[in-house]
Write an enzyme that holds these catalytic residues in place. Sequence first.
Site, short mmCIF file in Angstrom:
data_model
loop_
_atom_site.label_atom_id
_atom_site.label_comp_id
_atom_site.label_asym_id
_atom_site.label_seq_id
_atom_site.Cartn_x
_atom_site.Cartn_y
_atom_site.Cartn_z
N GLN A 114 -12.75 15.11 -0.17
CA GLN A 114 -13.28 14.74 -1.30
C GLN A 114 -14.71 13.87 -1.08
OE1 GLN A 114 -10.99 12.95 -4.49
NE2 GLN A 114 -11.80 10.99 -3.82
N SER B 176 -1.30 6.18 -4.33
CA SER B 176 -0.27 6.25 -5.60
C SER B 176 0.86 7.06 -5.60
CB SER B 176 -1.13 6.51 -6.76
OG SER B 176 -2.45 5.66 -6.68
N MET C 41 -7.81 6.96 -10.32
CA MET C 41 -6.89 7.50 -11.39
C MET C 41 -5.98 6.49 -11.67
SD MET C 41 -6.52 11.42 -10.66
CE MET C 41 -5.36 11.42 -9.44
N GLY C 42 -6.08 5.21 -11.40
CA GLY C 42 -5.12 3.89 -11.45
C GLY C 42 -4.02 3.99 -10.55
N HIS D 280 -7.11 0.63 -3.10
CA HIS D 280 -8.17 0.40 -4.22
C HIS D 280 -8.79 -0.94 -4.13
CE1 HIS D 280 -5.19 3.54 -6.26
NE2 HIS D 280 -6.34 4.21 -6.37
N GLY E 288 -12.64 6.12 -0.67
CA GLY E 288 -11.91 5.97 0.44
C GLY E 288 -12.03 7.17 1.16
N ARG E 289 -12.06 6.85 2.59
CA ARG E 289 -12.06 8.10 3.66
C ARG E 289 -10.91 8.59 3.78
NH1 ARG E 289 -17.13 6.85 6.85
NH2 ARG E 289 -16.11 8.05 8.54
N LYS E 290 -9.75 7.99 3.05
CA LYS E 290 -8.58 8.91 3.16
C LYS E 290 -8.75 10.19 2.64
CE LYS E 290 -4.87 8.36 0.24
NZ LYS E 290 -4.23 9.56 -0.10
P1 AMP Z 1 -7.07 7.72 -6.52
O1 AMP Z 1 -6.84 6.58 -7.49
O2 AMP Z 1 -6.01 8.05 -5.49
O3 AMP Z 1 -8.17 9.07 -7.01
O4 AMP Z 1 -8.12 7.02 -5.62
C1 AMP Z 1 -9.02 6.42 -5.84
C2 AMP Z 1 -10.14 5.94 -4.64
O5 AMP Z 1 -9.47 5.21 -3.85
C3 AMP Z 1 -10.63 7.14 -3.82
O6 AMP Z 1 -11.94 7.24 -3.57
C4 AMP Z 1 -9.45 7.22 -2.56
O7 AMP Z 1 -10.06 7.84 -1.57
C5 AMP Z 1 -9.24 5.76 -2.64
N1 AMP Z 1 -7.96 5.65 -1.61
C6 AMP Z 1 -6.82 5.76 -2.13
N2 AMP Z 1 -5.80 5.51 -1.18
C7 AMP Z 1 -6.62 4.76 -0.11
C8 AMP Z 1 -6.25 4.13 0.88
N3 AMP Z 1 -5.17 4.14 1.41
N4 AMP Z 1 -7.48 3.50 1.71
C9 AMP Z 1 -8.56 3.48 1.18
N5 AMP Z 1 -8.96 4.40 -0.12
C10 AMP Z 1 -8.16 4.82 -0.77
#
Ligand code: AMP
Length: 294
Positions: A153, A186, A30-31, A37, A147-149
Amino acid sequence: MKVVDSVAELRAHLNDARLRGETVGVVPTMGALHEGHSSLIRAACQRAQLVVVTIFVNPTQFGANEDFDRYPRQLVDDVAWADGAGATVVFAPTTAEMYPRGEQTRVRVTRLSEGMCGSTRPRHFEGVATIVTKLMNVAGEGQYFFGRKDYQQLKVIERLACDLLLPVEVIGCPIVRESDGLALSSRNRYLSPSDRQRARAIPEALQAAVFAYRNAERHSSHLRQLVEARVRSAGIELDYVELRTEAELESIEGELRGPSLLGVAAWLGGTRLIDNVILDEHVKDLLQVPLDVQ
Ligand code: AMP
């Protein structure tokens, strides 16, 4: 670095690449890109020749009172960031491009979307499953990195890719943390300095559970209570602390019997943060510094 905003253009670009024999890796985001990322982009670069970063703040995964309007949007910076991490294409479509006029189709993964984040955010995973299915239809065959965070999801996405027979491989990547253990997000930029300071109690609580687990603690309610106590004593409001089986996300009552997800969601000010650890014999420390004994 190529920046594309139309479905047709991305398809054409990727078709040309495939005709040249290139493999495709995709990193949906989502940027507001950060090192978390970047780690996904780097993983994609190691395995695929052409790496697409998608940037789209997906309206259908936000609830009515959530942060859709204030979610950070910074495309110019993100393109530079994705370029620096090694991506070859950024796909940044408009909402109208991803949700054609009159749209009424949703993808729902039933059981895996229930509980944990699905309780507090009732239609969140429906929005995630819908947009990821669309992105997989647009970018097509390839490897997709998550990400596994966002562990629940990741499970939802693995399931939909399998159930819908999509020609994709879903790859889960490790959580990237700040030096004090806080998982990069983010949303961390929303935190006030004092909330940012307190937020470290979340990874510290998970680390305390890791120590207990290594010391043979296997009772789910004991592990849960340990996390709850630490997070609450930092003045943080909990959304949930849950133990689930790693593969199917089934609730664990009583003893842990195999690899288990310990997931936590908490509120700091108006910001909701999530984190987790998989408890199994390979579990690593979350913190680089020793944990204060409380
Ligand atoms: P988002 O932009 O927050 O939707 O995240 C996009 C991708 O980045 C998703 O697959 C998240 O799980 C991954 N992601 C976000 N934060 C982290 C992190 N701290 N470590 C690893 N992957 C992440």
